[in-house]
Design a protein around this motif. Structure first.
Motif, PDB file in Angstrom:
ATOM      1  N   TRP A 128       0.842  -1.201   0.000  1.00 48.92           N
ATOM      2  CA  TRP A 128       0.000   0.000   0.000  1.00 48.92           C
ATOM      3  C   TRP A 128       0.876   1.251   0.000  1.00 48.92           C
ATOM      4  CZ3 TRP A 128      -4.622   0.503   3.922  1.00 48.92           C
ATOM      5  CH2 TRP A 128      -5.427   1.582   3.582  1.00 48.92           C
ATOM      6  N   THR A 145       2.227   1.544  -3.569  1.00 51.16           N
ATOM      7  CA  THR A 145       1.267   1.827  -4.637  1.00 51.16           C
ATOM      8  C   THR A 145       0.398   3.046  -4.373  1.00 51.16           C
ATOM      9  OG1 THR A 145      -0.476   0.442  -3.680  1.00 51.16           O
ATOM     10  CG2 THR A 145       1.092  -0.631  -5.192  1.00 51.16           C
ATOM     11  N   SER A 147      -2.503   2.740  -3.140  1.00 50.98           N
ATOM     12  CA  SER A 147      -3.865   2.251  -3.320  1.00 50.98           C
ATOM     13  C   SER A 147      -4.037   0.917  -2.598  1.00 50.98           C
ATOM     14  CB  SER A 147      -4.157   2.065  -4.812  1.00 50.98           C
ATOM     15  OG  SER A 147      -5.308   1.268  -5.019  1.00 50.98           O
ATOM     16  N   GLN A 156      -4.934  -1.840  -5.234  1.00 49.06           N
ATOM     17  CA  GLN A 156      -3.770  -2.249  -6.018  1.00 49.06           C
ATOM     18  C   GLN A 156      -2.800  -3.036  -5.146  1.00 49.06           C
ATOM     19  OE1 GLN A 156      -1.895   0.941  -8.145  1.00 49.06           O
ATOM     20  NE2 GLN A 156      -0.437  -0.416  -9.138  1.00 49.06           N
ATOM     21  N   ALA A 157      -2.668  -2.637  -3.885  1.00 46.33           N
ATOM     22  CA  ALA A 157      -1.790  -3.357  -2.958  1.00 46.33           C
ATOM     23  C   ALA A 157      -2.248  -4.797  -2.788  1.00 46.33           C
ATOM     24  CB  ALA A 157      -1.760  -2.645  -1.603  1.00 46.33           C
ATOM     25  N   VAL A 185      -1.258  -6.733  -5.880  1.00 44.94           N
ATOM     26  CA  VAL A 185       0.183  -6.962  -5.932  1.00 44.94           C
ATOM     27  C   VAL A 185       0.564  -8.099  -4.987  1.00 44.94           C
ATOM     28  CG1 VAL A 185       2.426  -5.959  -5.343  1.00 44.94           C
ATOM     29  CG2 VAL A 185       0.786  -4.659  -6.698  1.00 44.94           C
ATOM     30  N   GLU A 205       6.052  -3.560  -7.749  1.00 47.28           N
ATOM     31  CA  GLU A 205       5.555  -2.194  -7.645  1.00 47.28           C
ATOM     32  C   GLU A 205       6.586  -1.164  -7.238  1.00 47.28           C
ATOM     33  OE1 GLU A 205       2.759  -0.664  -8.574  1.00 47.28           O
ATOM     34  OE2 GLU A 205       2.216  -2.593  -9.417  1.00 47.28           O
ATOM     35  N   ASN A 225       7.675   3.241  -8.403  1.00 50.43           N
ATOM     36  CA  ASN A 225       7.409   4.367  -7.517  1.00 50.43           C
ATOM     37  C   ASN A 225       8.672   5.206  -7.370  1.00 50.43           C
ATOM     38  OD1 ASN A 225       6.985   6.054  -5.285  1.00 50.43           O
ATOM     39  ND2 ASN A 225       5.616   4.591  -4.319  1.00 50.43           N
TER      40      ASN A 225
END
Length: 77
Positions: free
Chosen positions: A21, A24, A26, A29-30, A33, A65, A69
């Motif tokens: 989290w 990402t 989100s 999305q976490a 992943v 991910e 970032n």
């Protein structure tokens, strides 16, 4: 699965989702992943003995991910 093992597994999952989290930004999305990371962990474990599965899982999450970032890479936006 024993109760202690389940609690450890649930805690580890929660920690991994929290880590993803942060990467990402989100929650949804976490979760995706981490799910993909567990699939890759299972595939790797089927092929070889993993001495540190939690470390392997964290690295997979990071690779999926973290590399996307800029804050994880130490770059400014």
């Amino acid at each position: 699965m024993s109760t202690a093992t389940y609690k450890h597994s649930a805690q580890a999952h929660g920690e991994m989702v929290s880590y993803a989290w942060r990467l990402t930004g989100s929650r949804d999305q976490a979760e995706e992943v981490v799910q993909e990371a567990y699939v890759r962990l299972a595939e790797a474990a089927a092929k070889q003995l993993l001495e540190k599965p939690a470390a392997y899982l964290r690295r997979v999450v990071h690779n999926l991910e973290g590399s996307k970032n800029p804050l994880v890479l130490g770059l400014s936006l």
